[in-house]
Design a protein around this motif. Structure first.
Motif, short mmCIF file in Angstrom:
data_model
loop_
_atom_site.label_atom_id
_atom_site.label_comp_id
_atom_site.label_asym_id
_atom_site.label_seq_id
_atom_site.Cartn_x
_atom_site.Cartn_y
_atom_site.Cartn_z
N GLY A 177 0.68 -1.19 0.00
CA GLY A 177 -0.06 -0.04 -0.05
C GLY A 177 0.71 1.31 -0.06
N TYR A 178 2.10 1.20 -0.07
CA TYR A 178 2.93 2.35 -0.01
C TYR A 178 3.13 3.01 -1.51
CZ TYR A 178 4.35 1.42 4.67
OH TYR A 178 4.30 1.13 6.01
N ILE A 179 3.36 4.24 -1.65
CA ILE A 179 3.30 5.08 -2.87
C ILE A 179 4.88 4.70 -3.38
CG2 ILE A 179 2.98 7.15 -4.33
CD1 ILE A 179 0.98 7.98 -2.18
N LEU A 180 5.04 4.50 -4.64
CA LEU A 180 6.09 4.10 -5.38
C LEU A 180 6.18 5.19 -6.23
CD1 LEU A 180 5.98 0.31 -6.21
CD2 LEU A 180 7.03 1.30 -4.12
N THR A 181 5.39 5.45 -7.08
CA THR A 181 5.40 6.67 -8.20
C THR A 181 4.07 7.25 -8.37
OG1 THR A 181 4.77 5.24 -9.95
CG2 THR A 181 7.19 5.45 -9.68
N SER A 182 4.11 8.70 -8.27
CA SER A 182 2.86 9.49 -8.46
C SER A 182 3.30 10.71 -9.28
CB SER A 182 2.48 10.03 -6.93
OG SER A 182 3.69 10.92 -6.25
N GLU A 183 2.30 11.07 -9.98
CA GLU A 183 2.48 12.01 -11.23
C GLU A 183 1.01 12.68 -11.15
OE1 GLU A 183 3.12 11.89 -15.65
OE2 GLU A 183 5.00 11.25 -14.82
N ILE A 184 0.93 13.82 -11.58
CA ILE A 184 -0.46 14.65 -11.91
C ILE A 184 -0.02 15.15 -13.45
CG2 ILE A 184 -2.04 16.49 -11.45
CD1 ILE A 184 -1.24 15.80 -8.32
N ASP A 185 -1.14 14.96 -14.16
CA ASP A 185 -1.01 15.80 -15.63
C ASP A 185 -2.25 16.43 -15.50
OD1 ASP A 185 1.15 14.65 -16.96
OD2 ASP A 185 0.29 12.59 -16.92
N GLY A 186 -2.01 18.01 -15.36
CA GLY A 186 -3.18 18.79 -15.33
C GLY A 186 -3.24 19.84 -16.44
N THR A 187 -4.61 20.33 -16.75
CA THR A 187 -4.71 21.42 -17.49
C THR A 187 -5.78 22.42 -17.18
OG1 THR A 187 -5.52 21.89 -19.92
CG2 THR A 187 -6.60 20.19 -18.79
N ILE A 188 -5.54 23.77 -17.42
CA ILE A 188 -6.63 24.47 -17.05
C ILE A 188 -7.14 25.15 -18.02
CG2 ILE A 188 -6.69 27.10 -16.18
CD1 ILE A 188 -3.96 26.77 -14.74
N GLN A 189 -8.53 24.60 -18.42
CA GLN A 189 -9.27 24.68 -19.54
C GLN A 189 -10.27 25.80 -19.50
OE1 GLN A 189 -8.75 22.22 -21.60
NE2 GLN A 189 -10.14 22.46 -23.18
N MET A 190 -10.59 26.70 -20.46
CA MET A 190 -11.30 27.82 -20.37
C MET A 190 -12.01 27.58 -21.76
SD MET A 190 -10.03 31.85 -20.38
CE MET A 190 -9.18 31.67 -18.90
N LYS A 191 -13.59 28.26 -21.48
CA LYS A 191 -14.33 28.55 -22.29
C LYS A 191 -15.25 29.82 -22.35
CE LYS A 191 -18.18 25.95 -24.80
NZ LYS A 191 -18.56 24.84 -24.82
N SER A 192 -14.82 30.48 -23.38
CA SER A 192 -15.25 32.10 -23.41
C SER A 192 -16.43 32.53 -24.37
CB SER A 192 -13.96 32.91 -23.90
OG SER A 192 -14.33 34.18 -24.07
N TYR A 193 -17.16 33.31 -23.56
CA TYR A 193 -18.52 33.74 -24.33
C TYR A 193 -18.32 35.26 -24.30
CZ TYR A 193 -20.06 28.92 -23.57
OH TYR A 193 -20.16 27.65 -23.44
#
Length: 397
Positions: free
Chosen positions: A202-218
């Motif tokens: 149960g221990y963490i060996l590898t961890s990674e976050i792939d993120g995006t800031i998404q915008m929708k404009s009107y």
């Protein structure tokens, strides 16, 4: 360049089909779907995004359950075509508001008009929602958002009984409000994909976050906006920055390994006060993509215990524990586990009193699926879900 573009439903129905050059046979959509549905090549469980059949290159991406496909006989960059398919899907969603089979069928005239402007004789002209407004004149037929299915895995976490505003997801950038009014709105979402590898204990060996800031404009008139990020944000684990200059806060509490920005973003003051300046184009676009490998607390922990119960049988106990506050609810949790190829039969045993949980054995690709519809944890670290699995095999595991 591409020869054909078409969109298929999950059943294989041809919703949109456009032949730009006449170089590929008319039955390519059926050939593609049969190949994808019954894929057996190289030991892969699913068809890769790019493959070749009888001299025809097929490129495809899956967006909200729809298959967006392009074909060509020439040697074209796969990354270019796959990115083109994603952008076409995004443009269509910008104009229709809702991207599904129903909206495509009811707005097929508008969709074909968009495709004629985006691609000419197989060559890409533009994928900008803002520029296409000058050439596309059909109005979309708005689909009733109330008939849409509930939010899927993209909205896995909700705060209490409240949900994220859904108007940005179901609104067209070209349709006006009743009475001819237009609401000046802009929506910003942060979408993150977490990848974690746990050890058997149960221990963490590898961890990674792939993120995006998404915008929708009107917004009308293309005003300049400023987006402020964390003041303690730093780029790169060394003093060198991902943009070629030195970070002013190398010891920040939020450290991004690397990131990139949309072409409309200006970074003049980013190194000083962590603000982004941009003139947002119409429609949906990613303002910033980033990757983070800094240590963080995962929302779940998964433990698996595997024991041999005989020469042809194995027992697996899966335990999922939550590590988020009791005020947060998790929706549509799905746990998948690959099983040995020699597995012939699987029996399941859920914890006593389990409600809203389903299990399934996908025999075609030898995979276990455990779904939990809605999970609310009252006590952190003390609320667990157990799944007991018995595998019957033809050979000793």
């Amino acid at each position: 360049m591409i020869s054909q573009f078409f969109v298929l439903s999950q059943r294989g129905d041809n919703i949109v089909f456009r032949d730009y050059r006449g170089e590929v046979q008319k039955g390519s959509a059926e050939i593609f779907f049969r190949k994808v549905k019954f894929w057996e090549d190289g030991g892969l469980l699913e068809a890769p995004p790019v493959f070749n059949v009888d001299g025809v290159n097929y490129f495809h991406v899956k967006v909200v359950g729809l298959l967006f496909v392009a074909t060509t006989r020439v040697n074209t960059s796969p990354s270019f075509v796959l990115e083109l398919l994603q952008r076409i899907a995004r443009v269509i969603k910008d104009y229709l508001g809702i991207l599904n089979e129903d909206s495509l069928r009811k707005n097929f005239v508008l969709v074909y008009e968009l495709l004629d402007e985006v691609i000419d004789f197989g060559y890409v002209q533009t994928t900008s929602t803002e520029l296409l407004k000058s050439y596309v004149f059909n109005e979309p037929l708005v689909i009733d958002a109330a008939r849409l299915p509930p939010l899927g895995p993209a909205a896995i976490f909700t705060q209490g009984t409240k949900r994220m505003p859904g108007i940005a997801v179901t609104k067209s950038v070209v349709a006006t409000e009743p009475g001819g009014r237009k609401r000046e709105e802009i929506f910003v979402d942060i979408i993150e994909k977490i990848s974690i590898t746990f050890s058997s204990s149960g221990y963490i060996l590898t961890s990674e976050i792939d993120g995006t800031i998404q915008m929708k404009s009107y917004l009308s008139g293309n005003p300049e906006i400023r987006l402020a990020l964390n003041d303690d944000l730093s780029i790169g684990r060394s003093q060198g920055s991902a943009f070629g200059y030195r970070s002013s806060s190398g010891s920040g509490t939020v450290i991004l390994d690397d990131c990139n920005f949309h072409e409309s973003v200006r970074l003049d003051s980013f190194d000083i006060d962590r603000t982004l300046s941009l003139v947002p184009p119409d429609g949906e676009f990613p303002v910033m993509n980033y990757r983070l490998t800094q240590e963080f607390s995962p929302p779940f922990r998964i433990n698996a215990l595997i024991e041999e119960a005989g020469s042809l049988k194995a027992e697996v106990i899966l335990k999922v524990s939550a590590e988020f506050p009791s005020s947060v609810t998790a929706n549509t949790i799905k746990v998948q586990m690959p099983l040995p190829k020699c597995t012939s039969r699987v029996s399941f045993e859920l914890e006593p009193g389990a409600v809203g949980q389903t299990t399934d054995f996908k025999e075609a690709n030898k995979r276990l699926e455990w779904s939990l519809r809605k999970v609310t944890f009252l006590v952190i670290f003390q609320a667990f879900f157990f799944l007991h699995v018995i595998l019957q095999t033809n050979f000793k595991v």
